[in-house]
Design a protein around this motif. Sequence first.
Motif, PDB file in Angstrom:
ATOM      1  N   HIS A   1       0.851  -1.234   0.047  1.00 33.01           N
ATOM      2  CA  HIS A   1       0.006  -0.048  -0.105  1.00 33.01           C
ATOM      3  C   HIS A   1       0.909   1.213   0.008  1.00 33.01           C
ATOM      4  CE1 HIS A   1      -2.884  -2.903   1.358  1.00 33.01           C
ATOM      5  NE2 HIS A   1      -3.795  -2.329   0.631  1.00 33.01           N
ATOM      6  N   SER A   2       0.533   2.149  -0.723  1.00 30.15           N
ATOM      7  CA  SER A   2       1.262   3.513  -0.986  1.00 30.15           C
ATOM      8  C   SER A   2       0.581   4.579  -0.132  1.00 30.15           C
ATOM      9  CB  SER A   2       1.328   3.824  -2.265  1.00 30.15           C
ATOM     10  OG  SER A   2       0.000   4.233  -2.914  1.00 30.15           O
ATOM     11  N   ARG A   3       1.011   5.924  -0.173  1.00 28.01           N
ATOM     12  CA  ARG A   3       0.539   6.994   0.489  1.00 28.01           C
ATOM     13  C   ARG A   3      -0.889   7.188  -0.173  1.00 28.01           C
ATOM     14  NH1 ARG A   3       5.291  11.712   1.136  1.00 28.01           N
ATOM     15  NH2 ARG A   3       6.520  10.129   2.488  1.00 28.01           N
TER      16      ARG A   3
END
Length: 158
Positions: A5-7
């Motif tokens: 998961h990214s920002r």
Amino acid sequence: LTLKHSRAHVWRALLEATALGTRACVDALINAAGGGGDLRVAGGATRSKLWLQMHADACGRAVVVGESAEAPLLGCAVLASALAGVHGSVAAATDAMVRPAFTVEPGPDAAALDEVYRRVYRHGAKTLAPLSHRTAARPRPAAPQKSTAGLVAAPRPS
């Protein structure tokens, strides 16, 4: 949440949680006062189509954006016109003076968000309520004082 998961995922989750919080507020108002229908919005939040769509999907209701960007001023004018007798009631003044610019309907994601709201969000809110209340009741440290050392005052216009 994983390392995949990214920002952007976290940001999207924050926005969706806020929209689901709006749904909880809308549901509480409807349960207390009855009614229903669409959601009327104005102000800065209306600039984001994504934000509006998330709220339409989360609440399962159409979101109607008003024509006037100055909603507080328009609201004052509505109340004043009703009080002055220009319109017979606040409802009549609203009908005459408040115009929608556009409507955002719930999209295909609405059913999935409804399921998330019913299974996850409401359960999480109930489970976390005691912790939230204890945290809110704790004394807060005093805000730090801002130092004005080294600041120069700007001259006032004549």
